[in-house]
Enzyme design. Structure first.
Site, mmCIF file in Angstrom:
data_model
loop_
_atom_site.group_PDB
_atom_site.id
_atom_site.type_symbol
_atom_site.label_atom_id
_atom_site.label_comp_id
_atom_site.label_asym_id
_atom_site.label_seq_id
_atom_site.Cartn_x
_atom_site.Cartn_y
_atom_site.Cartn_z
ATOM 1 N N TRP A 96 38.862 52.634 24.465
ATOM 2 C CA TRP A 96 37.673 53.146 25.151
ATOM 3 C C TRP A 96 36.584 53.665 24.211
ATOM 4 C CZ3 TRP A 96 38.126 58.127 23.562
ATOM 5 C CH2 TRP A 96 39.411 58.688 23.468
ATOM 6 N N ARG B 161 40.123 54.655 39.075
ATOM 7 C CA ARG B 161 41.015 55.779 39.399
ATOM 8 C C ARG B 161 40.178 57.049 39.567
ATOM 9 N NH1 ARG B 161 43.836 57.018 33.487
ATOM 10 N NH2 ARG B 161 41.893 57.363 32.392
ATOM 11 N N HIS C 146 45.076 49.082 25.180
ATOM 12 C CA HIS C 146 45.402 50.419 24.657
ATOM 13 C C HIS C 146 46.829 50.359 24.133
ATOM 14 C CE1 HIS C 146 46.224 54.689 24.484
ATOM 15 N NE2 HIS C 146 44.992 54.968 24.855
ATOM 16 N N GLU D 261 49.647 63.826 25.750
ATOM 17 C CA GLU D 261 49.199 62.450 25.509
ATOM 18 C C GLU D 261 48.542 62.373 24.147
ATOM 19 O OE1 GLU D 261 46.431 60.615 28.134
ATOM 20 O OE2 GLU D 261 47.523 61.261 29.906
ATOM 21 N N ASN E 1 46.627 64.371 37.082
ATOM 22 C CA ASN E 1 46.517 63.899 35.703
ATOM 23 C C ASN E 1 45.100 64.130 35.220
ATOM 24 O OD1 ASN E 1 47.736 62.416 33.403
ATOM 25 N ND2 ASN E 1 45.967 61.076 33.747
ATOM 26 N N GLU E 2 44.967 64.772 34.079
ATOM 27 C CA GLU E 2 43.642 65.039 33.506
ATOM 28 C C GLU E 2 42.638 65.339 34.623
ATOM 29 O OE1 GLU E 2 42.481 61.978 30.744
ATOM 30 O OE2 GLU E 2 43.686 62.885 29.162
ATOM 31 N N GLU F 288 43.756 49.008 30.915
ATOM 32 C CA GLU F 288 44.227 49.586 29.644
ATOM 33 C C GLU F 288 45.128 48.629 28.871
ATOM 34 O OE1 GLU F 288 45.546 53.473 31.108
ATOM 35 O OE2 GLU F 288 43.693 54.263 30.247
#
Ligand code: GAL
Length: 695
Positions: free
Chosen positions: A327, A123, A370, A319, A161-162, A367
Site C-alpha cells: 500500500w 472493508r 502483501h 501486526e 480490527n484497527e 492484499e
C-alpha cells in the site's frame, strides 16, 4: 503467582503468560481449503507460532444470512489449532459487514467530507455512530462469545480490527446527530460553544444546537475549533464502539482479556489512543516499517511510545509485515536481518508478542501482493526461513517475558492534539511536520547514545531529568503549569518553535509567542518568519534552519543566548536561548534546525546535564540501547543502527544468539543482541522508595 487489584487482568487470568513470548499472525483460514489448513498446522509448529488472531474478516462466513449462524468451520479450526498447541486471539469479526447487511441497510454506509458514500466492496464501510450497525455488530459479538466462552484455545478477544482505520471521519447525518450530543455534554450551553470556537469570526455564530454540522467541505478555511472538536468526537465515537463490544464480552466471558489493535503511528487517521488504554486489558499495536533511511529509528520511536502508553507493562505487537506491504508507492521487501531487527526492537520496547499480518499470503483480493509468513512461493523461501529462525530466537528470549520497560532519564513529550492541529490548513506554513520534528529529537538522542522515553503528554513526566517538548503547539493552562514545574524543580525543559501557541480550543494565547510558555522560557516572539521553499538560514553555530525561523524580540535578563541567526533579516538575533531557573533551566529552539542542529543543542546542554551523557553500550550512537527489567535482572537490548559490524563491550550474559566472547558482543549489520545483567553485577540497588538505582 500472587495478584492484587493492580495486576492486569490478562496476567491474572494466566491466559497470556508470563513464561514465553508470543509469536504468530492474523490467520484467515476461510481463504483456504482443508488441505492447506493441515499444512498450516505443520508449518506453524515448525516456525514456533503459538498464537493466531482468527476470524478478523469472517462475518459473511459466520452469519451468511441475517440471524443464521455457521460456526462449524470455526469450531473445526479452533479445535485444530488447539490440538497443535496454538492459542487463539479470537476476533469479534465486526470489521467488515457482509453484503446482505448493507443491502438491507444502506444507511450504515459512511460519508466522506464532500458527501460521497463509501460503498461496499472493500472493508470498514460502516458508520461508527450508526445505531443500526451497532445492533447487528453486537448480536454477532454475543453469538461468538456464547459459542466460544469455554473453548480451550481462546486466550483473548480481538475487538473489531484497527477501529477507525478507514471510517474514522464520517460526515453523515448520524455523525451530525452524535456530534451535537457530544458537543452539548462538552459545553453545556450554545454560548460556551460559540466562545470556544470563536464564532464571532465570519458570521459563524450558532443560535441552536441543530444548526451545527460536522465540518463538511466548505468554500474555504473551516473553523479550527470545530475541526479540533470533530477530531476529538470522531476518536471518541470509535472508542464508544470499542466499549460497546467490550461490554458484551465482559458480560459473557468476564475472564477472557480483551484488546483491540491500535495504529499508534497512525499515518491514516487521528485517534487519541492514550484515552483508549483504560478500555483494553492489554495494549496492542500495528506497526509497519517505513522503508528507507529513517525506517529503523522511526519504528523504534513508535514502539517506544507504545511501550510508554502501556505504562511500561508488556504489550502485543499485533501486526507487522514479514516482508513487503502493498500500500505504499513502492513496496520493497525487507532486507536481510530486518525481520529479526524490527521484531526485537519492539520486544526491547516492551512487546511480549510479535505477530504479523498475515500467516499465509492471500491468493486473491486486494492484499495478494502483501507479504505473508508463508509467501506465494511456499515454505522453501527466504521469508519462511527467516520466520522460522525468528521463532527460535523468540523461544530463547523467554526469560524476558513479563519484564517492564526501564524508565529513561530523558522524556520526549508526545501529544496527539498538537499533531492534529499542526496539520491544519490556514497555518503560517505547510512545510513543518509534528512527527518529523519529534523524530529529529529522538534520532539526535540516539546519535548521542542517550536513552529517551517517548511519553504521552498526559502521563506524569515529573521523574525525568530532561523533558523535551517538540512542536507542542496546544498548551492548555494546566499543561503550562506542569511544564513550568519541570524547570522550577531543578530539572531541564527544552521547547521548540511553534509550541505553546494555542489553548485547548485552538485559540491563540495573546501577548506574544510562544504564548503559554513565554514566561518559563523568558523570550517573546512578535512574528513568525517561515522560510520559502528551498530557502535556508545559517546559524552562528553552523546549524541550518529550514522551513521555520522566528524573530525573538525580547529576552529576559536571566536568559543566555546559545546561538544566533547568522544571515538574512534576522542576522545577529537570538535563535536558541536558555534560561537558568535555580538548578534547572528552560531552553528554546526557535528554528527548524533538524537532527544535526538539535544534536548540537543537546551537546551544549550536556556540559552541565548528566542525563544527556551517552551510554557506553551505544558505541558512539551506532547502537540503540533499550532496557527491560523484572526486579531481579535487567535485559539490555543492543540494536545495531548501522550497516556495519559493531562490537560492544558488555558486562553480562547474552541471552541466545549472538554469542559473546571475552566480554564483547558482535552485532552484525542490523543485528540485535540481548544481554542479561544481574543487578549485583552492575552495582544496582533499590533506594528507600524501592526504586532501582545504579550506583
Ligand atoms: C492493517 C490491517 C490488516 C492488513 C494490513 C496490511 O491495516 O489491519 O488487515 O490490511 O494492514 O498491511
Amino acid at each position: 503467582m500472587t495478584t492484587d487489584a493492580t495486576t492486569p487482568r490478562w496476567v491474572k487470568s494466566g491466559s497470556l503468560g508470563p513464561g514465553r513470548l508470543r509469536y504468530g499472525a492474523d490467520y484467515n483460514p476461510e481463504q483456504w481449503s482443508r488441505d492447506v489448513w493441515r499444512e498450516d498446522m505443520l508449518l506453524m509448529r515448525e516456525a514456533g507460532v503459538n498464537i493466531v488472531s482468527l476470524g478478523i474478516f469472517s462475518w459473511a462466513h459466520l452469519e451468511p444470512r441475517p440471524g443464521e449462524w455457521d460456526f462449524a468451520w470455526l469450531d473445526e479450526i479452533m479445535d485444530l489449532l488447539h490440538e497443535n498447541g496454538i492459542d487463539v486471539d479470537l476476533a469479534t469479526a465486526t470489521a467488515s459487514p457482509p453484503p446482505w447487511l448493507t443491502t438491507l441497510h444502506p444507511e450504515v454506509l459512511p460519508q466522506t467530507i464532500d458527501g460521497t458514500t463509501l460503498w461496499p466492496g472493500s472493508r470498514q464501510h460502516w458508520r461508527p455512530t450508526s445505531p443500526v450497525f451497532r445492533e447487528y455488530a453486537l448480536r454477532l459479538v454475543r453469538a461468538l462469545a456464547e459459542r466460544y466462552a469455554g473453548h480451550p484455545a481462546l486466550v483473548a478477544w480481538h475487538i473489531s480490527n484497527e477501529l477507525g482505520c478507514h471510517n474514522l471521519y464520517d460526515f453523515s447525518d448520524d455523525a451530525a446527530r452524535a456530534f451535537r450530543g457530544w458537543l452539548r455534554s462538552r459545553y453545556g450551553t450554545i454560548d460556551a460553544l460559540n466562545d470556544a470556537w470563536g464564532t464571532a469570526f465570519w458570521s459563524q455564530r450558532y443560535g441552536t444546537w441543530d444548526e451545527i454540522l460536522p465540518p463538511r467541505s466548505a468554500p474555504t478555511q473551516r473553523n479550527p475549533g470545530q475541526q479540533l472538536d470533530f477530531e476529538r468526537f470522531s476518536s471518541d465515537a470509535v472508542r464508544d464502539h470499542l466499549r460497546a463490544e467490550a461490554a458484551v464480552l465482559a458480560e459473557v466471558t468476564p475472564d477472557v482479556p480483551r484488546t483491540t489493535n491500535f495504529m499508534v503511528a497512525q499515518n491514516v487517521s487521528d485517534i487519541d489512543y492514550v484515552s483508549w488504554v483504560p478500555d483494553v486489558d492489554f495494549v496492542s499495536n500495528d506497526q509497519y516499517l517505513r522503508p528507507g533511511p529513517l525506517g529503523r529509528d522511526d519504528l523504534s520511536f513508535w514502539a517506544n511510545l507504545t511501550g510508554n502508553m502501556a505504562g511500561g507493562l508488556p504489550w502485543f505487537l499485533m501486526e507487522h509485515a514479514p516482508s513487503a506491504v502493498n500500500w505504499r508507492e513502492a513496496n520493497p521487501p525487507k532486507r536481510a536481518g530486518e525481520l529479526a531487527r524490527d521484531a526485537l526492537t519492539h520486544v526491547g520496547h516492551g512487546a511480549d508478542a510479535v505477530c504479523y499480518f498475515q500467516w499465509r499470503q492471500s491468493r486473491a483480493g486486494g492484499e495478494r501482493y502483501h507479504s505473508g509468513m508463508v509467501p506465494h512461493a511456499g515454505p522453501a523461501s527466504r521469508v519462511f526461513r527467516d520466520v522460522a529462525a525468528l521463532g527460535s530466537r523468540l523461544r530463547e528470549l523467554a526469560p524476558v517475558t513479563g519484564s517492564h520497560r526501564e524508565k529513561a532519564r530523558v522524556a520526549i513529550l508526545f501529544d496527539y492534539e498538537s499533531w492534529w492541529v499542526s496539520k491544519r490548513d490556514s497555518h503560517p506554513t505547510d512545510a513543518i511536520a509534528y512527527d518529523a520534528e519529534a523524530l529529529a529529537w529522538y534520532r539526535a538522542l540516539l546519535d548521542l547514545g542517550v536513552r529517551a522515553d517517548v511519553v504521552p503528554v498526559g502521563s506524569p513526566f515529573d521523574e525525568y531529568d530532561v523533558v523535551i517538548a517538540p512542536l507542542l503547539h496546544v498548551v492548555p493552562d494546566a499543561l503550562r503549569r506542569r511544564l513550568e514545574a519541570v524547570a522550577a524543580d531543578g530539572r531541564h525543559l527544552v521547547v521548540t518553535y511553534f509550541s505553546g501557541i494555542v489553548d485547548e480550543h485552538d485559540r491563540v494565547w495573546l501577548g506574544g509567542y510562544p504564548g503559554a510558555l513565554r514566561d518559563v522560557l523568558g523570550v517573546t516572539v512578535e512574528e513568525f518568519a517561515p522560510l520559502l521553499p528551498g530557502e535556508h538560514i545559517a546559524l552562528a553555530s553552523g546549524a541550518t534552519a529550514d522551513a521555520w525561523t522566528e524573530r525573538i524580540s525580547r529576552v529576559a535578563a536571566d536568559v543566555d543566548v546559545l546561538d544566533t541567526y547568522a544571515e538574512g533579516d534576522l542576522a545577529g538575533e537570538p535563535a536558541v536561548t536558555r534560561r537558568r531557573i535555580g538548578a534547572g533551566s528552560a531552553t528554546y529552539v526557535s528554528a527548524d534546525i533538524g537532527r544535526d542542529g538539535v544534536r548540537g543543542v543537546l551537546e551544549t546542554l550536556a556540559r552541565d546535564v548528566d542525563a544527556l551523557h551517552g551510554d557506553d553500550h551505544a558505541a558512539g550512537g551506532r547502537v540503540e540501547v533499550i532496557v527491560r527489567e523484572n526486579g531481579d535482572a535487567r535485559f539490555v537490548f543492543l540494536a545495531n543502527r548501522t550497516e556495519e559490524v559493531v562490537e560492544v563491550a558488555i558486562d553480562g550474559r547474552p541471552v541466545g544468539a549472538p554469542t559473546a566472547e571475552a566480554g564483547t558482543v558482535r552485532l552484525d549489520p542490523r543485528g540485535v543482541a540481548v544481554v542479561e545483567t544481574r543487578w549485583d553485577a552492575v552495582a544496582v540497588r533499590r533506594d528507600a522508595e524501592g526504586v532501582l538505582v545504579a550506583d
